[in-house]
Design a protein around this motif. Structure first.
Motif, PDB file in Angstrom:
ATOM      1  N   TYR A   1       8.308  15.211  -1.121  1.00 51.31           N
ATOM      2  CA  TYR A   1       6.873  14.704  -0.611  1.00 51.31           C
ATOM      3  C   TYR A   1       6.633  13.257  -0.688  1.00 51.31           C
ATOM      4  O   TYR A   1       7.152  12.581  -1.512  1.00 51.31           O
ATOM      5  CB  TYR A   1       6.156  15.437  -1.947  1.00 51.31           C
ATOM      6  N   SER A   2       6.057  12.815   0.547  1.00 49.53           N
ATOM      7  CA  SER A   2       5.909  11.445   0.547  1.00 49.53           C
ATOM      8  C   SER A   2       4.763  11.481   1.450  1.00 49.53           C
ATOM      9  O   SER A   2       4.166  12.333   2.195  1.00 49.53           O
ATOM     10  CB  SER A   2       7.065  10.888   1.322  1.00 49.53           C
ATOM     11  N   VAL A   3       3.923   9.949   1.502  1.00 48.00           N
ATOM     12  CA  VAL A   3       2.858   9.682   2.247  1.00 48.00           C
ATOM     13  C   VAL A   3       3.429   8.594   3.333  1.00 48.00           C
ATOM     14  O   VAL A   3       3.949   7.480   2.723  1.00 48.00           O
ATOM     15  CB  VAL A   3       1.679   9.065   1.366  1.00 48.00           C
ATOM     16  N   LEU A   4       2.908   8.640   4.453  1.00 46.28           N
ATOM     17  CA  LEU A   4       3.282   7.851   5.501  1.00 46.28           C
ATOM     18  C   LEU A   4       2.040   6.989   6.151  1.00 46.28           C
ATOM     19  O   LEU A   4       1.070   7.817   6.436  1.00 46.28           O
ATOM     20  CB  LEU A   4       3.958   8.260   6.593  1.00 46.28           C
ATOM     21  N   VAL A   5       2.082   5.755   5.811  1.00 48.82           N
ATOM     22  CA  VAL A   5       0.620   4.945   6.262  1.00 48.82           C
ATOM     23  C   VAL A   5       1.162   4.088   7.361  1.00 48.82           C
ATOM     24  O   VAL A   5       2.038   3.295   7.242  1.00 48.82           O
ATOM     25  CB  VAL A   5       0.394   4.367   5.052  1.00 48.82           C
ATOM     26  N   PRO A   6       0.664   4.154   8.645  1.00 49.43           N
ATOM     27  CA  PRO A   6       0.570   3.056   9.622  1.00 49.43           C
ATOM     28  C   PRO A   6       0.319   1.889   9.305  1.00 49.43           C
ATOM     29  O   PRO A   6      -0.852   1.693   8.729  1.00 49.43           O
ATOM     30  CB  PRO A   6       0.152   3.805  10.584  1.00 49.43           C
ATOM     31  N   LEU A   7       0.861   0.711   9.435  1.00 50.16           N
ATOM     32  CA  LEU A   7       0.636  -0.628   9.317  1.00 50.16           C
ATOM     33  C   LEU A   7      -0.026  -1.347  10.527  1.00 50.16           C
ATOM     34  O   LEU A   7       0.279  -1.052  11.420  1.00 50.16           O
ATOM     35  CB  LEU A   7       1.842  -1.396   8.555  1.00 50.16           C
ATOM     36  N   ASN A   8      -1.052  -2.113  10.089  1.00 49.53           N
ATOM     37  CA  ASN A   8      -1.756  -2.748  11.262  1.00 49.53           C
ATOM     38  C   ASN A   8      -1.055  -4.144  11.419  1.00 49.53           C
ATOM     39  O   ASN A   8      -1.191  -4.964  10.261  1.00 49.53           O
ATOM     40  CB  ASN A   8      -3.266  -2.837  10.723  1.00 49.53           C
ATOM     41  N   MET A   9      -0.733  -4.455  12.351  1.00 47.96           N
ATOM     42  CA  MET A   9      -0.068  -5.593  12.510  1.00 47.96           C
ATOM     43  C   MET A   9      -0.870  -6.907  12.850  1.00 47.96           C
ATOM     44  O   MET A   9      -0.399  -7.959  12.997  1.00 47.96           O
ATOM     45  CB  MET A   9       1.065  -5.455  14.033  1.00 47.96           C
ATOM     46  N   SER A  10      -2.162  -6.523  13.207  1.00 46.36           N
ATOM     47  CA  SER A  10      -3.307  -7.628  13.073  1.00 46.36           C
ATOM     48  C   SER A  10      -3.621  -8.213  12.180  1.00 46.36           C
ATOM     49  O   SER A  10      -4.382  -9.229  11.825  1.00 46.36           O
ATOM     50  CB  SER A  10      -4.366  -7.185  14.147  1.00 46.36           C
ATOM     51  N   HIS A  11      -3.401  -7.495  10.803  1.00 48.07           N
ATOM     52  CA  HIS A  11      -3.881  -8.221   9.428  1.00 48.07           C
ATOM     53  C   HIS A  11      -3.125  -9.550   9.053  1.00 48.07           C
ATOM     54  O   HIS A  11      -1.959  -9.063   8.214  1.00 48.07           O
ATOM     55  CB  HIS A  11      -3.985  -7.015   8.385  1.00 48.07           C
ATOM     56  N   SER A  12      -3.299 -10.563   9.597  1.00 43.22           N
ATOM     57  CA  SER A  12      -2.527 -11.871   9.088  1.00 43.22           C
ATOM     58  C   SER A  12      -2.869 -12.024   7.782  1.00 43.22           C
ATOM     59  O   SER A  12      -3.899 -12.077   7.217  1.00 43.22           O
ATOM     60  CB  SER A  12      -2.462 -12.852  10.064  1.00 43.22           C
ATOM     61  N   SER A  13      -1.848 -12.898   7.246  1.00 44.67           N
ATOM     62  CA  SER A  13      -1.773 -13.259   5.586  1.00 44.67           C
ATOM     63  C   SER A  13      -2.530 -14.635   5.592  1.00 44.67           C
ATOM     64  O   SER A  13      -2.423 -15.269   6.782  1.00 44.67           O
ATOM     65  CB  SER A  13      -0.620 -13.329   5.196  1.00 44.67           C
ATOM     66  N   HIS A  14      -3.154 -15.077   4.887  1.00 44.32           N
ATOM     67  CA  HIS A  14      -3.852 -16.084   4.541  1.00 44.32           C
ATOM     68  C   HIS A  14      -3.005 -17.417   4.447  1.00 44.32           C
ATOM     69  O   HIS A  14      -3.110 -18.472   4.542  1.00 44.32           O
ATOM     70  CB  HIS A  14      -4.902 -16.209   3.445  1.00 44.32           C
TER      71      HIS A  14
END
Length: 395
Positions: free
Chosen positions: A201-214
């Motif tokens: 059992y696991s959760v798969l979350v798509p990551l947003n490549m546009s959320h740039s770090s400060h």
């Protein structure tokens, strides 16, 4: 006009006058025979033999690449179907890291020395996932699942008490998953019998490549929200951890981070208790190490005492066997009124004077390391440094 066919040349005739046909055919027949004899050795009849003779090394490379590709596919398949390993790594060079910022008066707490999260059931905690962008771009997902620390092969399942009261009925994977994610587009996987990473059992979350770090530098930082729907007491208070895997669309693991977690009713109490146990264990280890050091130090004292006695004896014997030489007339060793010692000496060479001062500086520095709070030693070291500067200026 000529048409090219594999491994041979053939002629295609156009319309020619009947009177010139015999002469034209005879001339072209002689030319065709000459070309055939000239190219017999250069163009073999078998295309495969020609290619092998042309570059057999490339054909060997193609074969090796095929074998290497099969090995890589087998390794990926093995990696997906393997049991989880509780280790942090960044095999894909994405520099995956997790950031936990504990808010004031929250329902969860984080212990830095234990790398452990303490949280209540059904309470949400936020965690920032940070990773580096790499070329070429590819879609990335984060897989999260809970795992037992001492037995990674045993799947973590919900208890029947909490499972029976769960309002989710349509998604069985989400209903049976102990870990929940509040981010949109999250997908749940796994079965009760699943042991490998892809099956449990696991959760798969798509990551947003546009959320740039400060912070910049080509990094992406995204906040994820999780909560647990069971407690550690539901499965015998076994130690658990939360595993985060950075994956591509083929489920290849590019990075992994492990966070120890305890789901309990009183996070502050349990965290303080575990940290006290950790401090107690460290003190016990330090005490054992101190006892060993004391034994070694006592042995060292006895050895140094015997060595000193032997050196004094040899020195006395040496002094008795030869006449004691008096100090030079231009040397003066005395004791001042305030209890200090004074040495006045004369050197024939500037280098000898500087080396003597450097020797005293070295001894003073060693004494300062043993007694860093001694003010007189620090003043004496400064005087020696100034004395060396003056000695170097002498012509």
């Amino acid at each position: 006009m000529y048409v090219v066919e594999p491994m041979s040349w053939k002629k295609e005739r156009l319309s020619i006058d009947e009177e010139e046909q015999d002469i034209f055919e005879a001339a072209n027949s002689n030319l065709e025979n000459a070309n055939t004899e000239q190219n017999t050795e250069e163009l073999p009849n078998e295309p495969l033999a020609y290619l092998q003779g042309l570059n057999s090394g490339n054909l060997m490379q193609f074969s090796q690449q095929s074998v290497l590709r099969d090995m890589m596919l087998q390794d990926i398949k093995t990696q997906i179907n393997a049991l989880p390993k509780l280790e942090n790594h960044n095999k894909g060079d994405y520099c995956l890291s997790l950031i936990l910022e504990e808010p004031p008066r929250s329902h969860w707490m984080f212990s830095v020395p234990l790398n452990k999260l303490y949280i209540r059931m059904n309470k949400t905690f936020n965690i920032d996932v940070k990773f580096k962008i790499k070329m070429p771009f590819q879609p990335l997902n984060l897989r999260a699942f809970i795992c037992f620390v001492k037995d990674v092969s045993e799947p973590v399942l919900r208890c029947q008490n909490h499972l029976s009261t769960d309002p989710i009925k349509d998604d069985m994977s989400k209903r049976s998953s102990l870990l929940r994610c509040a981010n949109p587009n999250s997908t749940y996987f796994g079965t009760d019998q699943g042991k490998s990473i892809i099956e449990r059992y696991s959760v798969l979350v798509p990551l947003n490549m546009s959320h740039s770090s400060h912070q910049g530098g080509g990094y992406v930082r995204q906040t994820l929200a999780f909560n647990f729907v069971c407690q550690n007491s539901c499965f015998g208070r076994k130690e658990t951890c939360l595993v985060f895997c950075l994956e591509n669309v083929n489920a290849d693991i590019l990075g992994q981070q492990v966070l120890y977690v305890k789901i309990c009713s009183c996070p502050k109490r349990d965290r303080n208790e575990d940290e006290r146990k950790l401090g107690s264990n460290k003190r016990k280890e330090a005490s054992c190490a101190s006892d060993d050091e004391e034994v070694d130090e006592e042995r060292g004292k006895k050895t140094r005492r015997r060595t000193l006695q032997r050196d004094v004896k040899e020195e006395n014997e040496s002094n008795d066997s030869c006449d004691t030489q008096a100090f030079p007339s231009d040397w003066n060793v005395s004791r001042t009124e305030d209890g200090n010692y004074r040495l006045v000496m004369k050197c024939s060479k500037k280098d000898m004077l500087v080396e003597s001062i450097e020797g005293m500086i070295e001894k003073t520095a060693a004494a300062m390391l043993r007694s860093p709070q001694n003010v007189k030693l620090r003043q004496h070291a400064n005087h020696l440094l100034n004395l060396k500067k003056c000695a170097l200026k002498l012509s």
